[in-house]
Design an enzyme around this catalytic site. Structure first.
Site, short mmCIF file in Angstrom:
data_model
loop_
_atom_site.label_atom_id
_atom_site.label_comp_id
_atom_site.label_asym_id
_atom_site.label_seq_id
_atom_site.Cartn_x
_atom_site.Cartn_y
_atom_site.Cartn_z
N ASP A 1 43.93 43.85 30.60
CA ASP A 1 42.86 44.80 31.21
C ASP A 1 42.93 44.54 32.83
O ASP A 1 41.77 43.76 33.38
CB ASP A 1 41.42 44.50 30.68
CG ASP A 1 40.76 45.91 31.15
OD1 ASP A 1 41.10 46.68 31.74
OD2 ASP A 1 39.33 45.84 30.82
N HIS B 1 33.59 34.13 34.88
CA HIS B 1 33.33 35.69 34.89
C HIS B 1 32.56 36.13 33.75
O HIS B 1 32.00 37.43 34.03
CB HIS B 1 34.76 36.22 34.73
CG HIS B 1 35.08 36.30 33.16
ND1 HIS B 1 35.35 35.17 32.38
CD2 HIS B 1 35.50 37.59 32.35
CE1 HIS B 1 35.57 35.95 30.91
NE2 HIS B 1 35.65 36.90 31.20
#
Lengths: 250, 506
Positions: free
Chosen positions: B120, B429
């Site tokens: 992604d 993240h």
């Protein structure tokens, strides 16, 4: 073609130049190097000046490479090269006399054109003696009145005063003070990480102030960029949605 | 892979600070540099358990444990500094998710690896603020959630509501957020508050396969499935008052909108196409790696360059995607509150990418070097005064947006000088998976998950409820553990904590 740029560069015959005439083209390249670009030393210009030589296109290419010309075109006599060389020359010319040219905005040029027939009235400021004691005293008094810190050089103080007057005391600013008074929240920049250490308290303080001034400049620049984008958006923007296209997945 | 007992494996690992472990050379073959990973006590246990399980006799298949993957990355040609595992690290394709690695652009042997970016491409998080307070929103929470759900198409196979044809798509791929700006979907200030100003300049749509473009076109402006979401969040805690105020966050209870999404099928196809090309390039250029999944190519080879150009196009796709959803969120709020998005002060605080490779300047052994920094499941976190962060954040450091899992909390951190030195300006993240998707499906019941969210006062709209257990908080590491570790290790600094009150999901 190229008339404006040639005129700007004081070329002797800007009206008659033809890019398709090989001789004129080569002559112009030599003229630009001799008069404006001056990239080679005079003795090294021999090959370039030899415009009748069959080797000339090769020399010309080398010359472009030496100037780091980003244009790459198929033909040797390309107008694209000339366009770049002329722009480059104009840039150099401007760089040499930036002070003289930088005030020539389009507004000003337009104004000057309108004003040409009139006789320019004498500017009384031109006759002032900027170094006389009276003038210095006046500047300092003005500074005190406006709360501007005085600098040993009264001309710098004057610059600061002029900034305050232009930004805060202009007609628009007085009418609408909220538009110019910077609204911000205090930030404890003394505690902020400077990112480096000069090893001296005073120097570090000075560096912090410079950082702030730099950030201030950068903010101004970014705001102007945003205004520019918005101006373009007013022309191009047309956001659309069509709910019929939508499909929720599974 | 070397087969050793768990205790022998441990000899290669050393705890150097309470939050940081070193992976010594020899842990995996051919390591060019050492590895390092950041954990606290709790995460440490998860990390080591994963390794222990992999050491049990008869364990085959599945991904390698995260520590092993970090070490395999350390064995790639051209890597400099250390191969870094962030606290949310977990196994992924080739590179672990939560792994960052930098390669020297000046070394002809250096590689670029699609596995180091992830499928992604430019998956990331964007945070919008509002001037609304929780008490303004609670009475209309359900309507607002429904309105968001109606505006932002979600789920596998969803299609966007912003009309686009193939030509628009080509332009969007090249221009990134400049396209959204030109078409009037976003504000000029949005671009300012976005990593890379929302556009990678080296994007080249001609390096992208037709197949990727076909997959991507109808998906622009959709959220997608998996761990992607749009959330209405409330400021729950402010740790750094000054930094928060620079971001326009003034009080607890202030409402924000978080969008977590990426490049959808487009990025996936770009990555898949590149992997095929790179396998060939590896054979030709004799590049050896410890793991077949670490397919890569020399940065300066055709394959390497083509990938970087296509990846940049996918990154632009993701920014346009998040921008379109920003537009739609603003519309949803504007309709609900009958005020313009301007009056609601719906500015973008920041937009981060956590799956991307970028060319950056860093100091290595006291010298400035140009590096290709891979961040997979890792967020850039640049310190104050870095030239690549927006002017508004020059004093605070870059805002780092950490999306939590569905129903837990999210954080805003800021970058630090220490992070710049230790991790090439990178931090965690998100939460990071603890259970695999399959395992989550086996162990949890989706109705329980939904009920639990309801009990917590979170409105939820999902396109495929049967997949929510994959994203249940139980399937993930605790995001607070992850963020606290980054804060304690000094690689980024806590600024704001947010909790969700409404979730839109695929």
């Amino acid at each position: 073609m190229f008339k404006r740029k040639l005129t700007a560069l004081d070329h002797p015959s800007p009206d008659n130049f033809s890019v398709n005439d090989e001789k004129q083209f080569r002559n112009l390249v030599v003229w630009l190097e001799d008069q404006k670009i001056r990239h080679y030393k005079i003795e090294d210009r021999k090959n370039l000046r030899d415009i009748n030589s069959s080797e000339w296109p090769k020399v010309f290419r080398q010359y472009l490479d030496d100037l780091a010309c980003p244009v790459h075109s198929e033909s040797d006599n390309s107008a694209e090269y000339l366009e770049w060389l002329l722009s480059f020359s104009v840039k150099l010319e401007y760089g040499d006399n930036a002070e003289k040219f930088k005030n020539q905005t389009s507004d000003k040029v337009k104004k000057n054109e309108l004003n040409t027939p009139k006789v320019v009235s004498q500017n009384p400021l031109d006759n002032l003696d900027f170094e006389c004691a009276d003038f210095k005293k006046g500047v300092n008094a003005l500074a005190q009145l406006l709360n501007v810190t005085q600098h040993p050089d009264h001309l710098i103080t004057l610059k600061a005063i002029s900034k305050v007057v232009c930004q805060r005391l202009s007609a628009e600013a007085l009418e609408n003070p909220n538009t110019v008074i910077v609204k911000g929240k205090p930030f404890p920049f003394q505690e902020a990480d400077l990112g480096f250490d000069m090893g001296d308290y005073v120097l570090n303080q000075a560096a912090k102030i410079l950082r702030l001034l730099y950030i201030h400049n950068l903010r101004d620049l970014q705001t102007r960029i945003n205004e520019c984008i918005v101006a373009v958006q007013n022309v191009t923007a047309d956001p659309k949605t069509d709910t019929k296209l939508g499909k929720v997945g599974k | 892979m070397v087969v050793r007992s768990y205790n022998d494996e441990l000899k290669y690992l050393e705890k150097i600070t309470p939050n940081c472990w070193r992976i010594k050379k020899g842990f995996q073959p051919n390591m060019n540099v050492e590895g390092v990973f950041y954990v606290n006590n709790h995460l440490e246990k998860l990390m080591l358990d994963e390794l222990r399980n992999a050491c049990r006799p008869g364990m085959v298949g599945g991904f390698l444990p995260g520590v092993k993957q970090i070490a395999n990355v350390a064995a790639l040609p051209g890597i400099v500094g250390r191969s870094v595992g962030l606290p949310d690290v977990h196994s992924g394709y080739g590179f672990a998710i939560g792994n960052m690695a930098a390669f020297d652009m000046g070394d002809p042997k250096s590689v670029v690896s699609p596995g180091g970016v992830g499928f992604d491409i430019n998956c990331g998080v964007r945070l919008l603020r509002t001037n609304l307070h929780e008490k303004d929103v609670l009475p209309v929470k359900e309507q607002l959630a429904q309105s968001m759900f109606d505006h932002i198409p979600v789920g596998v196979g969803s299609k966007g509501i912003i009309p686009m044809n193939a030509r628009d798509m080509e332009e969007a791929l090249e221009m990134g957020m400049d396209w959204s700006l030109r078409e009037g979907y976003i504000w000029a200030e949005d671009k300012e508050h976005c990593e890379e100003y929302g556009r990678m300049l080296n994007a080249d749509p001609s390096k992208v396969s037709m197949r990727a473009k076909k997959r991507g076109l109808p998906q622009l402006g959709t959220l997608g499935a998996g761990n992607h979401y749009a959330e209405i969040q409330v400021v729950d805690e402010i740790y750094d008052k000054w930094a928060a105020s620079k971001m326009g966050i003034e009080m607890k209870g202030q409402i924000c909108v978080m969008i977590h999404s990426g490049s959808r099928g487009f990025g996936h196809q770009v990555a898949t196409d590149a992997l095929v090309q790179m396998e060939k390039a590896m054979k030709r250029d004799n590049i050896d790696t410890n793991d077949r999944q670490l397919a890569c190519a020399h940065i300066h080879s055709t394959e390497g360059q083509d990938y970087l150009k296509a990846m940049a196009a996918a990154a632009n796709f993701a920014w346009v995607n998040r921008s379109s959803m920003t537009f739609l969120s603003r519309q949803a709020f504007a309709k609900q509150f009958r005020m313009t998005p301007d009056d609601l002060d719906m500015h973008v605080i920041y937009d981060v990418s956590h799956n991307i490779a970028k060319v950056e300047e860093h100091m290595v052994d006291g010298k400035q070097r140009t590096l290709l920094v891979h961040r997979k499941g890792s967020t850039r976190a640049f310190p104050p005064h870095h030239p690549l962060i927006p002017v508004d954040y020059q004093l605070t450091g870059q805002p780092v947006l950490i999306g939590g899992t569905m129903g837990t909390c999210s954080y805003v951190l800021t970058g630090t000088e220490q992070g710049m030195q230790e991790t090439f300006g990178s931090t965690c993240h998100g939460a990071g998976r603890a259970l695999s998707r399959a395992k989550s499906r086996r162990n949890l019941d989706y109705q329980d998950v939904l009920n639990k969210l309801e009990e917590m006062g979170i409105s939820i709209r999902v396109a495929s409820p049967k997949l929510v257990m994959e994203e249940a908080p139980e399937s993930y590491k605790n995001v607070t553990d992850v963020v606290d570790t980054c804060h304690a290790a000094g690689i980024s600094k806590k600024c704001i904590k947010l909790r969700p009150i409404a979730v839109i999901k695929g």
